[in-house]
Design a protein around this motif. Structure first.
Motif, PDB file in Angstrom:
ATOM      1  N   LEU A  82      22.730  -9.815  86.598  1.00 39.15           N
ATOM      2  CA  LEU A  82      22.490  -9.118  87.856  1.00 39.15           C
ATOM      3  C   LEU A  82      22.927 -10.022  89.000  1.00 39.15           C
ATOM      4  CD1 LEU A  82      21.290  -6.928  89.699  1.00 39.15           C
ATOM      5  CD2 LEU A  82      19.053  -7.982  89.375  1.00 39.15           C
ATOM      6  N   GLU A  83      23.936  -9.586  89.746  1.00 42.51           N
ATOM      7  CA  GLU A  83      24.441 -10.354  90.883  1.00 42.51           C
ATOM      8  C   GLU A  83      24.158  -9.593  92.167  1.00 42.51           C
ATOM      9  OE1 GLU A  83      28.321 -12.693  90.449  1.00 42.51           O
ATOM     10  OE2 GLU A  83      28.568 -11.070  89.002  1.00 42.51           O
ATOM     11  N   ILE A  84      23.548 -10.294  93.142  1.00 42.12           N
ATOM     12  CA  ILE A  84      23.323  -9.732  94.474  1.00 42.12           C
ATOM     13  C   ILE A  84      24.132 -10.578  95.452  1.00 42.12           C
ATOM     14  CG2 ILE A  84      21.616  -9.205  96.239  1.00 42.12           C
ATOM     15  CD1 ILE A  84      19.555  -8.954  93.998  1.00 42.12           C
ATOM     16  N   ILE A  85      25.096  -9.941  96.111  1.00 40.79           N
ATOM     17  CA  ILE A  85      26.074 -10.667  96.923  1.00 40.79           C
ATOM     18  C   ILE A  85      25.870 -10.348  98.394  1.00 40.79           C
ATOM     19  CG2 ILE A  85      28.558 -11.000  97.334  1.00 40.79           C
ATOM     20  CD1 ILE A  85      28.943 -10.058  94.381  1.00 40.79           C
ATOM     21  N   ASN A  86      25.840 -11.396  99.211  1.00 40.09           N
ATOM     22  CA  ASN A  86      25.776 -11.281 100.668  1.00 40.09           C
ATOM     23  C   ASN A  86      24.512 -10.564 101.131  1.00 40.09           C
ATOM     24  OD1 ASN A  86      26.309 -11.410 103.351  1.00 40.09           O
ATOM     25  ND2 ASN A  86      28.275 -10.341 103.270  1.00 40.09           N
ATOM     26  N   ILE A  87      23.379 -11.285 101.018  1.00 37.59           N
ATOM     27  CA  ILE A  87      22.094 -10.791 101.509  1.00 37.59           C
ATOM     28  C   ILE A  87      22.008 -11.049 103.009  1.00 37.59           C
ATOM     29  CG2 ILE A  87      19.594 -10.949 101.256  1.00 37.59           C
ATOM     30  CD1 ILE A  87      20.141 -12.262  98.496  1.00 37.59           C
ATOM     31  N   SER A  91      18.659  -8.902 109.071  1.00 38.38           N
ATOM     32  CA  SER A  91      18.217  -7.505 109.045  1.00 38.38           C
ATOM     33  C   SER A  91      16.861  -7.372 108.366  1.00 38.38           C
ATOM     34  CB  SER A  91      19.248  -6.638 108.309  1.00 38.38           C
ATOM     35  OG  SER A  91      20.476  -6.646 108.995  1.00 38.38           O
ATOM     36  N   LEU A  92      16.651  -8.198 107.321  1.00 39.33           N
ATOM     37  CA  LEU A  92      15.391  -8.140 106.597  1.00 39.33           C
ATOM     38  C   LEU A  92      14.238  -8.621 107.471  1.00 39.33           C
ATOM     39  CD1 LEU A  92      13.733  -7.757 104.019  1.00 39.33           C
ATOM     40  CD2 LEU A  92      14.444 -10.053 103.311  1.00 39.33           C
ATOM     41  N   LEU A  93      14.445  -9.743 108.166  1.00 40.97           N
ATOM     42  CA  LEU A  93      13.376 -10.329 108.972  1.00 40.97           C
ATOM     43  C   LEU A  93      13.088  -9.520 110.228  1.00 40.97           C
ATOM     44  CD1 LEU A  93      14.402 -14.078 108.658  1.00 40.97           C
ATOM     45  CD2 LEU A  93      12.545 -12.898 107.443  1.00 40.97           C
ATOM     46  N   LYS A  94      14.138  -8.959 110.825  1.00 41.42           N
ATOM     47  CA  LYS A  94      13.959  -8.265 112.100  1.00 41.42           C
ATOM     48  C   LYS A  94      13.589  -6.791 111.915  1.00 41.42           C
ATOM     49  CE  LYS A  94      16.280  -7.130 116.450  1.00 41.42           C
ATOM     50  NZ  LYS A  94      17.537  -7.166 117.212  1.00 41.42           N
ATOM     51  N   ASN A  95      14.301  -6.081 111.013  1.00 34.31           N
ATOM     52  CA  ASN A  95      14.159  -4.625 110.937  1.00 34.31           C
ATOM     53  C   ASN A  95      13.552  -4.116 109.627  1.00 34.31           C
ATOM     54  OD1 ASN A  95      15.560  -4.436 113.440  1.00 34.31           O
ATOM     55  ND2 ASN A  95      17.510  -4.621 112.338  1.00 34.31           N
ATOM     56  N   LYS A  96      13.105  -5.044 108.770  1.00 30.66           N
ATOM     57  CA  LYS A  96      12.636  -4.656 107.436  1.00 30.66           C
ATOM     58  C   LYS A  96      13.695  -3.844 106.698  1.00 30.66           C
ATOM     59  CE  LYS A  96       7.603  -4.802 107.755  1.00 30.66           C
ATOM     60  NZ  LYS A  96       6.349  -4.054 107.511  1.00 30.66           N
ATOM     61  N   THR A  97      14.941  -4.273 106.849  1.00 31.81           N
ATOM     62  CA  THR A  97      16.055  -3.619 106.170  1.00 31.81           C
ATOM     63  C   THR A  97      16.656  -4.573 105.151  1.00 31.81           C
ATOM     64  OG1 THR A  97      16.590  -2.268 108.102  1.00 31.81           O
ATOM     65  CG2 THR A  97      18.320  -2.528 106.461  1.00 31.81           C
ATOM     66  N   ILE A  98      16.584  -4.196 103.888  1.00 34.12           N
ATOM     67  CA  ILE A  98      17.219  -4.995 102.832  1.00 34.12           C
ATOM     68  C   ILE A  98      18.668  -4.534 102.738  1.00 34.12           C
ATOM     69  CG2 ILE A  98      17.129  -5.652 100.402  1.00 34.12           C
ATOM     70  CD1 ILE A  98      14.177  -4.784 100.430  1.00 34.12           C
ATOM     71  N   HIS A  99      19.571  -5.298 103.370  1.00 41.80           N
ATOM     72  CA  HIS A  99      20.967  -4.896 103.441  1.00 41.80           C
ATOM     73  C   HIS A  99      21.802  -5.856 102.598  1.00 41.80           C
ATOM     74  CE1 HIS A  99      24.422  -3.290 106.197  1.00 41.80           C
ATOM     75  NE2 HIS A  99      24.669  -3.158 104.908  1.00 41.80           N
ATOM     76  N   PHE A 127       7.675   3.888 100.492  1.00 44.01           N
ATOM     77  CA  PHE A 127       8.593   2.758 100.567  1.00 44.01           C
ATOM     78  C   PHE A 127       8.641   2.220 102.002  1.00 44.01           C
ATOM     79  CE2 PHE A 127      12.863   0.772 100.261  1.00 44.01           C
ATOM     80  CZ  PHE A 127      12.633   0.011  99.115  1.00 44.01           C
ATOM     81  N   GLU A 128       8.273   0.966 102.186  1.00 42.20           N
ATOM     82  CA  GLU A 128       8.135   0.416 103.539  1.00 42.20           C
ATOM     83  C   GLU A 128       9.445  -0.131 104.098  1.00 42.20           C
ATOM     84  OE1 GLU A 128       5.091  -2.485 103.437  1.00 42.20           O
ATOM     85  OE2 GLU A 128       3.486  -1.083 102.924  1.00 42.20           O
ATOM     86  N   PHE A 129      10.415  -0.419 103.261  1.00 45.07           N
ATOM     87  CA  PHE A 129      11.666  -1.012 103.707  1.00 45.07           C
ATOM     88  C   PHE A 129      12.795   0.016 103.643  1.00 45.07           C
ATOM     89  CE2 PHE A 129       9.085  -4.535 102.301  1.00 45.07           C
ATOM     90  CZ  PHE A 129       9.350  -5.545 103.217  1.00 45.07           C
ATOM     91  N   THR A 130      13.840  -0.274 104.428  1.00 47.90           N
ATOM     92  CA  THR A 130      15.099   0.446 104.279  1.00 47.90           C
ATOM     93  C   THR A 130      16.012  -0.398 103.389  1.00 47.90           C
ATOM     94  OG1 THR A 130      14.908   1.505 106.439  1.00 47.90           O
ATOM     95  CG2 THR A 130      17.113   1.377 105.471  1.00 47.90           C
ATOM     96  N   PHE A 131      16.528   0.205 102.347  1.00 48.34           N
ATOM     97  CA  PHE A 131      17.336  -0.520 101.364  1.00 48.34           C
ATOM     98  C   PHE A 131      18.768   0.004 101.446  1.00 48.34           C
ATOM     99  CE2 PHE A 131      19.097  -1.062  97.102  1.00 48.34           C
ATOM    100  CZ  PHE A 131      18.824  -2.396  96.847  1.00 48.34           C
ATOM    101  N   LYS A 132      19.708  -0.903 101.757  1.00 47.28           N
ATOM    102  CA  LYS A 132      21.112  -0.511 101.890  1.00 47.28           C
ATOM    103  C   LYS A 132      21.988  -1.403 101.021  1.00 47.28           C
ATOM    104  CE  LYS A 132      20.833   1.123 106.700  1.00 47.28           C
ATOM    105  NZ  LYS A 132      21.385   0.950 108.075  1.00 47.28           N
ATOM    106  N   VAL A 133      22.918  -0.772 100.307  1.00 48.46           N
ATOM    107  CA  VAL A 133      23.905  -1.512  99.513  1.00 48.46           C
ATOM    108  C   VAL A 133      25.275  -0.923  99.813  1.00 48.46           C
ATOM    109  CG1 VAL A 133      24.650  -2.220  97.224  1.00 48.46           C
ATOM    110  CG2 VAL A 133      22.224  -1.885  97.683  1.00 48.46           C
ATOM    111  N   ASN A 134      26.181  -1.773 100.296  1.00 46.81           N
ATOM    112  CA  ASN A 134      27.534  -1.297 100.583  1.00 46.81           C
ATOM    113  C   ASN A 134      28.264  -0.872  99.310  1.00 46.81           C
ATOM    114  OD1 ASN A 134      26.782  -2.124 103.084  1.00 46.81           O
ATOM    115  ND2 ASN A 134      28.572  -3.402 103.484  1.00 46.81           N
ATOM    116  N   GLU A 162      29.102   3.675  96.575  1.00 48.33           N
ATOM    117  CA  GLU A 162      29.285   3.086  97.899  1.00 48.33           C
ATOM    118  C   GLU A 162      28.231   3.620  98.861  1.00 48.33           C
ATOM    119  OE1 GLU A 162      33.239   3.735  99.250  1.00 48.33           O
ATOM    120  OE2 GLU A 162      34.168   2.576  97.635  1.00 48.33           O
ATOM    121  N   ASN A 163      27.794   2.714  99.740  1.00 48.66           N
ATOM    122  CA  ASN A 163      26.863   3.062 100.823  1.00 48.66           C
ATOM    123  C   ASN A 163      25.615   3.786 100.312  1.00 48.66           C
ATOM    124  OD1 ASN A 163      28.678   1.953 102.669  1.00 48.66           O
ATOM    125  ND2 ASN A 163      29.728   3.905 102.968  1.00 48.66           N
ATOM    126  N   LEU A 164      24.945   3.126  99.389  1.00 46.96           N
ATOM    127  CA  LEU A 164      23.657   3.622  98.910  1.00 46.96           C
ATOM    128  C   LEU A 164      22.579   3.253  99.927  1.00 46.96           C
ATOM    129  CD1 LEU A 164      21.649   4.700  96.734  1.00 46.96           C
ATOM    130  CD2 LEU A 164      21.667   2.386  95.770  1.00 46.96           C
TER     131      LEU A 164
END
Length: 509
Positions: A82-87, A91-99, A127-134, A162-164
């Motif tokens: 499992l690879e997670i690239i470019n966290i 956005s996570l700290l300011k907007n609770k957005t996991i991008h 779900f408390e966060f917004t989760f975005k994956v390009n 794309e853009n989940l």
């Protein structure tokens, strides 16, 4: 001297910058080790989750996990990599957005068994966060999902999304591409199993190859299981294409929006056993009523049937033989399929009957409760009556000895209660043979009497005794729409060919 002083300043500045860079790199490296330790501790706190190896890149925006395993109750999920690239931490700290820029998951096995529990439909709302994956890549994934009486098994999924985006009020994707190898779906409450060899999807088209709907049990077991008449059907579809399938409509609105469906070279086989009676307590809805009753909004611009075939086999109660009638080279267009009240759906169909004669149908279905009316306008090219003798094997005594139909046009007006209509049946030289029950020898006297006094041997336009026919059939609610169509048409044949037995005026209801 000034030049030397300037060089010293430049060198000092470079040293400061280099020291700053080294400090930042060192700090990030320390943070990455701290992040690894933190993630490991968090994973250790979750009893159901284990990870063999965790690496966080020195710049802290690349996470790599190896041999990820999650087990809880009947659920089992494992991934080799499992690879997670470019966290994007800001956005996570300011907007609770996991991008995340990209996620790559390799060699996944999912076994999601939940036989006794219902799916919680409020998961996204909690779900408390917004989760975005390009970009999400899934490589070589196998899925086994069991829920209540249903089981889904899919092998070798390779997908690119794309853009989940997942948030409290939204779940959407921009573009999806995937392929799967063999898969199957079963429901223990059903008698059938659905399988396929391959599914391929790109941005515009989903194609299913070698789809197969077939019974789970043998013909003998079927007859033993079902005390009442229930046809055994089998469907083979070498290629099924769905164009412009709106995935977001299903995900967000739980509706089906499709531009075009192409069904190509399909074979539908239907086996009917006349030795059993239909279930007197059953209710068989009409096709338009069945569509209207769907809880999911449906909008399909066009359905195309290309070179399909239907085989109808009937086991006779009298002769115990199988009679076959088939329609091949079926080409049809169904326009604007929607399940909204008062909507009209149109079907245009052209096919061959027994590979010889062309039949043309134009059918309108209205989604109007409770009657759900429909109209059928059709015609058949000239044919020889004798070609239907193979179907008359159902009857021990009757065969057609001669007869040529020069015109067959009909209009049926039906609904949930009855069907009426008009028929034009032009023919000449129709003769029926009555045979001995055992040896199939022509019984000359009864045959003569039938042909001379009961049937109308010729029905030729512009002659004295020429007549058109009327149709009427009261629909048995425990029989299918196709049963009503056939018996309605049969009443029209009888009203022309057997005028001394059935008076057409009696059919005017």
């Amino acid at each position: 001297m000034e030049k030397l002083r300037l060089n010293n300043k430049i060198q000092f500045t470079i040293k400061i910058i280099a020291s700053g860079v080294l400090f930042v790199v060192l700090l990030l490296t320390i943070v990455s080790y701290a992040a690894e330790s933190y993630i490991k501790n968090k994973i250790n706190d979750i009893k159901e989750l284990s990870v063999k190896n965790i690496r966080v890149a020195w710049h802290c925006n690349h996470l790599y996990l190896q041999d990820v395993i999650y087990k809880k109750n009947e659920h089992h999920v494992s991934a080799k990599e499992l690879e997670i690239i470019n966290i994007q931490w800001f956005s996570l700290l300011k907007n609770k957005t996991i991008h995340l820029k990209e996620i790559v998951i390799k060699d996944v096995d999912l076994n999601l068994s939940n036989p006794n529990k219902k799916t919680n439909s409020k998961t996204l709302k909690d779900f408390e966060f917004t989760f975005k994956v390009n970009h999400l890549q899934i490589k070589n994934t196998n899925i086994i999902a069991v829920k209540a009486h249903q089981k889904l098994n899919i092998q070798s999924i390779n997908a690119s999304i794309e853009n989940l985006e997942i948030s409290k009020n939204n779940l959407s994707i921009n573009n999806i591409k995937y392929t799967t190898s063999k898969g199957n779906y079963t429901n223990v409450t059903s008698d059938y199993k659905f399988t396929w060899d391959k599914i391929y999807t790109n941005q515009k088209t989903t194609t299913i190859y070698n789809a197969h709907l077939n019974p789970l049990i043998s013909d003998a077991e079927w007859r033993k299981k079902h005390p009442y008449k229930k046809p055994i059907t089998e469907l083979k579809v070498p290629e099924l294409s769905i164009n412009n399938f709106d995935y977001n409509a299903i995900i967000q609105k739980k509706s089906i929006f499709i531009n075009k469906i192409l069904l190509k070279d399909a074979l539908l086989t239907v086996l009917v056993d006349e030795n059993k009676d239909p279930d007197p307590n059953a209710y068989k809805p009409l096709l338009n009523e069945l569509l209207y009753s769907s809880k999911i909004p449906i909008k399909i611009q066009e359905i195309i049937l290309e070179n399909n075939r239907i085989d109808i086999e009937v086991i006779s109660k009298k002769t115990k033989q199988k009679a076959l009638i088939f329609f091949n080279q079926i080409n049809a267009n169904v326009y604007n399929v929607q399940n909204i009240k008062e909507h009209k759906i149109n079907l245009e169909l052209k096919a061959l009957v027994l590979n010889k004669n062309t039949i043309n149908l134009n059918i309108d279905f209205w989604l109007t409760p409770k009657l759900f009316p429909y109209t059928i306008k059709g015609n058949v090219s000239p044919f020889d009556f004798e070609q239907f003798n193979s179907f008359l094997l159902l009857n021990k005594r009757v065969r057609i000895r001669s007869g040529e139909c020069t015109r067959l046009d009909f209009s049926i007006y039906g609904d949930n209660n009855k069907a009426t209509g008009d028929i034009i049946l032009d023919y000449k030289n129709v003769k029926i043979g009555l045979f001995d029950n055992d040896e199939y020898i022509v019984e000359k006297l009864p045959t003569f009497l039938v042909n001379q006094f009961l049937i109308k041997q010729n029905n030729i336009p512009d002659t004295k005794n020429y007549r058109t026919g009327n149709m009427y059939y009261k629909r048995p609610k425990n029989r299918s729409m196709y049963h009503s169509w056939w018996y309605t048409l049969k009443s029209g044949f009888q009203s022309v060919i057997l005028p001394n037995i059935i008076n057409p005026k009696e059919l005017d209801h």
